[in-house]
Design an enzyme around this catalytic site. Structure first.
Site, PDB file in Angstrom:
ATOM      1  N   HIS A   1       0.984  -1.276   0.102  1.00 20.58           N
ATOM      2  CA  HIS A   1       0.012  -0.041  -0.100  1.00 20.58           C
ATOM      3  C   HIS A   1       0.894   1.268  -0.041  1.00 20.58           C
ATOM      4  O   HIS A   1       1.813   1.213   0.736  1.00 20.58           O
ATOM      5  CB  HIS A   1      -0.821   0.061   1.292  1.00 20.58           C
ATOM      6  CG  HIS A   1      -2.073   0.859   1.190  1.00 20.58           C
ATOM      7  ND1 HIS A   1      -3.235   0.469   1.854  1.00 20.58           N
ATOM      8  CD2 HIS A   1      -2.354   1.914   0.551  1.00 20.58           C
ATOM      9  CE1 HIS A   1      -4.538   1.287   1.336  1.00 20.58           C
ATOM     10  NE2 HIS A   1      -3.799   2.185   0.476  1.00 20.58           N
TER      11      HIS A   1
ATOM     12  N   LEU B   1      -2.037   7.370   0.585  1.00 21.95           N
ATOM     13  CA  LEU B   1      -2.984   7.302   1.996  1.00 21.95           C
ATOM     14  C   LEU B   1      -3.176   6.224   2.274  1.00 21.95           C
ATOM     15  O   LEU B   1      -3.801   5.272   1.499  1.00 21.95           O
ATOM     16  CB  LEU B   1      -4.151   8.072   1.404  1.00 21.95           C
ATOM     17  CG  LEU B   1      -5.159   8.085   2.574  1.00 21.95           C
ATOM     18  CD1 LEU B   1      -4.617   8.453   3.909  1.00 21.95           C
ATOM     19  CD2 LEU B   1      -6.639   8.741   2.147  1.00 21.95           C
TER      20      LEU B   1
ATOM     21  N   ILE C   1      -2.257   2.026  -4.473  1.00 18.96           N
ATOM     22  CA  ILE C   1      -1.736   3.579  -4.366  1.00 18.96           C
ATOM     23  C   ILE C   1      -3.123   4.391  -4.255  1.00 18.96           C
ATOM     24  O   ILE C   1      -3.887   4.321  -5.120  1.00 18.96           O
ATOM     25  CB  ILE C   1      -0.934   4.022  -5.693  1.00 18.96           C
ATOM     26  CG1 ILE C   1      -0.453   5.439  -5.434  1.00 18.96           C
ATOM     27  CG2 ILE C   1      -1.513   3.685  -6.948  1.00 18.96           C
ATOM     28  CD1 ILE C   1       0.903   5.736  -6.295  1.00 18.96           C
ATOM     29  N   GLU C   2      -3.356   4.985  -3.070  1.00 19.79           N
ATOM     30  CA  GLU C   2      -4.532   5.511  -2.896  1.00 19.79           C
ATOM     31  C   GLU C   2      -4.546   7.212  -2.603  1.00 19.79           C
ATOM     32  O   GLU C   2      -3.576   7.608  -1.945  1.00 19.79           O
ATOM     33  CB  GLU C   2      -5.023   5.176  -1.589  1.00 19.79           C
ATOM     34  CG  GLU C   2      -6.489   5.372  -0.957  1.00 19.79           C
ATOM     35  CD  GLU C   2      -6.984   4.667   0.391  1.00 19.79           C
ATOM     36  OE1 GLU C   2      -7.963   4.983   0.660  1.00 19.79           O
ATOM     37  OE2 GLU C   2      -6.340   3.616   0.409  1.00 19.79           O
ATOM     38  N   VAL C   3      -5.421   7.590  -3.259  1.00 19.65           N
ATOM     39  CA  VAL C   3      -5.711   9.227  -3.249  1.00 19.65           C
ATOM     40  C   VAL C   3      -4.096  10.072  -3.241  1.00 19.65           C
ATOM     41  O   VAL C   3      -3.648  10.657  -2.576  1.00 19.65           O
ATOM     42  CB  VAL C   3      -6.304   9.869  -2.089  1.00 19.65           C
ATOM     43  CG1 VAL C   3      -6.789  11.226  -2.022  1.00 19.65           C
ATOM     44  CG2 VAL C   3      -7.320   8.737  -1.509  1.00 19.65           C
TER      45      VAL C   3
END
Length: 271
Positions: A116, A119, A160-162
Site C-alpha cells: 500500500h 494514503l 496506491i490511494e488518493v
C-alpha cells in the site's frame, strides 16, 4: 462432471501491465462475490473470513486478495501464519501494510503480497489524516522512494490511494509492480472501488474517487419499513387470534385423538 474454472495467476496479472485496465472490487459477502463473478471483475479484495469452499463456489474465477489487517497481526510469524491460512482457504495473494521486513519474509516463502502506498488509512496520522498524499514534489518523491522499497522487498502489487493522477501514472510506468488505483487515476494498472460505494449502500460521506451506480441505502430503508410493518402485523394477529389459522395447523384423525384424550384422562384424572 464438475466444470473446471481457471483463474488468473500473479504472472497473468503482471503480463497485463500497461495493456489494459483491470477491475477490482472490495466484496464482503457471498452475494457480492457471486455478483463480481458474473460481472467479470478481475480482482476482489475480501476479508479472510469470507474465504473457503463456498466462496470459491460463488466466485471461482476472480483473483482474490484477502487483507491481513494492520494491527490484527504483530510479528512476521503472525503474518506468515495468517497468509498461509488465507492462501489455503482460496486466496491468491495477500494484502499487507506491515513493515518491509515482514513483506520480505513472505516473499522468501513465495507468498504474493500486495502492499500500500499514498494514503494508508491505518497509518494516516503520519501523512496528515485522510487527505491527498503526493501534492508536493517532496511528498511525491517520498511515494516513489516507498514504491522502490516495496518493489525491492518483493511485493508484486501495490494499492496506491488518493495520489495525484499524474504522479501515480509516472510511478506506475517506472515500476514492475502492478499498481492498483484507488482514486489515483487511470495511469495505473487497475481501478479499485468498494462494493458498498458502487452500490450506494453507505450512509456516510462518499470519498471523491467513489462512483455510485445504485442506491441500495434507499432500498435497505424501504425493506426495513416493510420488515417493521410485517412484524407489527404478525404481533397484532397473535393478539387478536387471527394467527394461527386452520391452514397453518396439522390435524389428527378423530379416532386417534379420542384414544389419546382417554389415555391422558386416565393418567391425569382430569375430565
Amino acid at each position: 462432471m464438475m466444470k473446471k474454472h481457471r483463474r488468473a495467476t500473479v504472472a497473468d496479472l503482471l503480463s497485463e501491465k500497461g495493456k489494459r485496465q483491470l477491475t477490482m472490487l472490495r466484496v464482503t459477502s457471498l452475494e457480492e462475490a457471486d455478483a463480481a463473478e458474473k460481472a467479470g471483475i478481475d480482482i476482489v479484495s475480501v476479508p479472510p473470513s469470507l474465504l473457503g469452499p463456498v466462496f470459491r463456489e460463488a466466485a471461482p474465477t476472480p483473483f482474490a486478495i484477502p487483507g491481513l489487517e494492520y494491527g490484527d497481526h504483530v510479528s512476521a510469524e503472525d503474518y506468515l501464519r495468517a497468509a498461509f491460512a488465507a492462501l489455503k482457504a482460496g486466496g491468491d495473494a495477500v494484502y499487507c501494510a506491515a513493515s518491509l521486513q515482514t513483506i520480505r519474509r513472505m516473499r522468501d516463502e513465495g507468498i504474493p503480497v500486495c502492499g500500500h502506498l499514498g494514503l494508508i488509512p491505518s497509518k494516516a496520522t503520519w501523512t496528515g489524516g485522510f487527505r491527498v498524499v503526493g501534492k508536493t514534489a517532496a511528498s511525491a518523491a517520498e511515494i516513489w522512494r516507498q514504491t522502490k522499497a516495496l518493489e525491492e522487498a518483493g511485493a508484486f502489487a501495490a494499492e496506491i490511494e488518493v495520489v495525484p493522477d499524474d504522479v501515480a501514472a509516472a510511478i506506475s510506468s517506472n515500476t514492475s509492480m502492478l499498481m492498483i488505483s484507488m482514486g489515483a487515476g487511470s495511469g495505473c494498472d487497475a481501478q479499485y472501488l468498494f462494493a458498498d460505494d458502487v452500490l450506494g449502500a453507505n450512509r456516510d460521506h462518499y470519498p471523491r474517487h467513489a462512483k455510485v451506480y445504485r442506491n441500495f441505502a434507499a432500498e435497505h430503508d424501504r425493506l426495513q419499513r416493510e420488515r417493521i410493518a410485517a412484524f407489527t402485523e404478525f404481533a397484532e394477529d397473535v393478539r387478536t387470534g387471527a394467527y394461527p389459522e386452520k391452514r397453518h395447523l396439522v390435524g389428527i384423525d378423530d379416532a386417534e385423538l379420542e384414544i389419546f384424550l382417554q389415555r391422558l384422562k386416565s393418567e391425569t384424572g382430569n375430565s
